[in-house]
Design a protein around this motif. Structure first.
Motif, mmCIF file in Angstrom:
data_model
loop_
_atom_site.group_PDB
_atom_site.id
_atom_site.type_symbol
_atom_site.label_atom_id
_atom_site.label_comp_id
_atom_site.label_asym_id
_atom_site.label_seq_id
_atom_site.Cartn_x
_atom_site.Cartn_y
_atom_site.Cartn_z
ATOM 1 N N ALA A 19 0.747 -1.100 0.012
ATOM 2 C CA ALA A 19 -0.051 -0.059 0.019
ATOM 3 C C ALA A 19 0.761 1.230 -0.141
ATOM 4 O O ALA A 19 0.538 2.203 -0.768
ATOM 5 C CB ALA A 19 -1.160 0.069 1.300
ATOM 6 N N ALA A 20 2.066 1.294 0.837
ATOM 7 C CA ALA A 20 3.045 2.341 0.762
ATOM 8 C C ALA A 20 3.635 2.706 -0.522
ATOM 9 O O ALA A 20 3.252 3.748 -1.127
ATOM 10 C CB ALA A 20 3.813 2.366 1.821
ATOM 11 N N ALA A 21 3.766 1.626 -1.101
ATOM 12 C CA ALA A 21 4.401 1.624 -2.770
ATOM 13 C C ALA A 21 3.281 2.174 -3.731
ATOM 14 O O ALA A 21 3.597 3.338 -4.330
ATOM 15 C CB ALA A 21 5.006 0.419 -3.213
ATOM 16 N N ARG A 22 2.131 1.752 -3.495
ATOM 17 C CA ARG A 22 1.041 2.274 -4.548
ATOM 18 C C ARG A 22 0.774 3.700 -4.129
ATOM 19 O O ARG A 22 0.514 4.633 -4.999
ATOM 20 C CB ARG A 22 -0.186 1.373 -4.192
ATOM 21 C CG ARG A 22 -1.226 1.832 -4.951
ATOM 22 C CD ARG A 22 -2.514 0.507 -4.761
ATOM 23 N NE ARG A 22 -2.922 0.681 -3.212
ATOM 24 C CZ ARG A 22 -2.667 -0.334 -2.581
ATOM 25 N NH1 ARG A 22 -2.424 -1.514 -3.041
ATOM 26 N NH2 ARG A 22 -3.232 -0.428 -1.294
ATOM 27 N N ARG A 23 0.743 4.213 -3.002
ATOM 28 C CA ARG A 23 0.359 5.480 -2.467
ATOM 29 C C ARG A 23 1.751 6.656 -3.121
ATOM 30 O O ARG A 23 1.335 7.539 -3.426
ATOM 31 C CB ARG A 23 0.162 5.619 -0.933
ATOM 32 C CG ARG A 23 -0.319 6.739 -0.418
ATOM 33 C CD ARG A 23 -0.954 6.560 1.158
ATOM 34 N NE ARG A 23 0.097 6.101 2.024
ATOM 35 C CZ ARG A 23 -0.211 4.755 2.327
ATOM 36 N NH1 ARG A 23 -1.100 3.947 1.874
ATOM 37 N NH2 ARG A 23 0.693 4.092 3.289
ATOM 38 N N TYR A 24 2.939 5.914 -2.852
ATOM 39 C CA TYR A 24 4.058 6.806 -3.263
ATOM 40 C C TYR A 24 3.808 7.012 -4.826
ATOM 41 O O TYR A 24 4.017 8.324 -5.246
ATOM 42 C CB TYR A 24 5.335 6.066 -2.582
ATOM 43 C CG TYR A 24 6.485 6.817 -3.180
ATOM 44 C CD1 TYR A 24 6.977 7.867 -2.481
ATOM 45 C CD2 TYR A 24 6.855 6.404 -4.561
ATOM 46 C CE1 TYR A 24 8.150 8.527 -2.834
ATOM 47 C CE2 TYR A 24 8.169 7.033 -4.691
ATOM 48 C CZ TYR A 24 8.794 8.154 -4.097
ATOM 49 O OH TYR A 24 9.820 8.978 -4.539
ATOM 50 N N VAL A 25 3.585 5.891 -5.504
ATOM 51 C CA VAL A 25 3.479 6.328 -6.866
ATOM 52 C C VAL A 25 2.439 7.065 -7.275
ATOM 53 O O VAL A 25 2.486 8.178 -8.195
ATOM 54 C CB VAL A 25 3.629 4.950 -7.768
ATOM 55 C CG1 VAL A 25 3.424 5.138 -9.015
ATOM 56 C CG2 VAL A 25 4.924 4.084 -7.551
ATOM 57 N N ALA A 26 1.137 6.883 -6.722
ATOM 58 C CA ALA A 26 0.010 7.645 -7.111
ATOM 59 C C ALA A 26 0.324 9.219 -6.695
ATOM 60 O O ALA A 26 0.081 10.169 -7.566
ATOM 61 C CB ALA A 26 -1.450 7.050 -6.362
ATOM 62 N N ASP A 27 0.803 9.298 -5.473
ATOM 63 C CA ASP A 27 1.121 10.839 -5.128
ATOM 64 C C ASP A 27 2.062 11.571 -6.063
ATOM 65 O O ASP A 27 1.846 12.610 -6.402
ATOM 66 C CB ASP A 27 1.630 10.719 -3.594
ATOM 67 C CG ASP A 27 0.747 10.493 -2.593
ATOM 68 O OD1 ASP A 27 -0.514 10.531 -3.040
ATOM 69 O OD2 ASP A 27 0.953 10.336 -1.422
ATOM 70 N N THR A 28 3.241 10.722 -6.431
ATOM 71 C CA THR A 28 4.105 11.425 -7.302
ATOM 72 C C THR A 28 3.470 11.599 -8.653
ATOM 73 O O THR A 28 3.569 12.765 -9.242
ATOM 74 C CB THR A 28 5.340 10.349 -7.661
ATOM 75 O OG1 THR A 28 6.023 9.997 -6.236
ATOM 76 C CG2 THR A 28 6.247 10.847 -8.598
ATOM 77 N N LEU A 29 2.626 10.573 -9.074
ATOM 78 C CA LEU A 29 1.968 11.050 -10.502
ATOM 79 C C LEU A 29 1.099 11.982 -10.465
ATOM 80 O O LEU A 29 0.919 12.882 -11.237
ATOM 81 C CB LEU A 29 1.557 9.812 -11.070
ATOM 82 C CG LEU A 29 2.310 8.512 -11.458
ATOM 83 C CD1 LEU A 29 1.894 7.424 -12.107
ATOM 84 C CD2 LEU A 29 3.642 8.991 -12.321
ATOM 85 N N SER A 30 0.516 12.330 -9.262
ATOM 86 C CA SER A 30 -0.628 13.227 -9.032
ATOM 87 C C SER A 30 0.373 14.719 -9.135
ATOM 88 O O SER A 30 -0.175 15.835 -9.718
ATOM 89 C CB SER A 30 -1.188 13.220 -7.725
ATOM 90 O OG SER A 30 -1.937 14.419 -7.465
#
Length: 143
Positions: A19-30
């Motif tokens: 979940a941390a990896a998914r959140r990190y990538v989503a936040d970065t792309l945002s």
């Protein structure tokens, strides 16, 4: 804004890190201009979840951490790589085994291809591997 951007995060090989990896990538792309509700954002979150899950579950305790790299070449391509220190490359499991699990790479390949991208696996100098997905990027990069 730069024509090329890169970020990475190293996480423990623990199920909570998915979940941390998914959140990190989503936040970065945002931050880079991809709306969170875009179809490709959902696809990327699913791909990252599958790659991170593989790094946690299939390294047999031989990779205490995994690293997620995100690279953006403006107006061209997005690359996401998940690196672990286990030497075995991902492989497709027999259909009988896939009843309960083992479909992750099939899902990743299909989603990546559906977006017009490609998947590759590269060995690391340290003896592990990186699973890369490369997707076209046409989102205007915000300043």
């Amino acid at each position: 804004m730069a024509d090329h951007q890169e970020v990475s995060v190293t996480l423990p090989s623990d199920p909570v890190s998915v979940a941390a990896a998914r959140r990190y990538v989503a936040d970065t792309l945002s931050e880079w201009g991809l709306p969170a509700d875009a179809d490709v954002a959902d696809t990327v979150r699913l791909i990252v979840s599958e790659l991170a899950t593989n790094a946690v579950q299939h390294t047999l305790g031989q990779s205490p951490t995994f690293t997620v790299d995100v690279q953006l070449d403006r107006d061209e391509r997005l690359r996401i790589g998940v690196t672990d220190s286990h030497p075995r490359f991902p492989r497709r499991l027999p259909a009988a085994v896939q009843q309960d699990n083992g479909r992750g790479m099939v899902i990743i390949r299909w989603l990546t291809a559906e977006c017009g991208g490609r998947l590759s696996v590269c060995p690391t100098a340290e003896g592990g591997k990186t699973v890369w997905i490369t997707l076209p990027w046409s989102v205007p990069v915000q300043s």
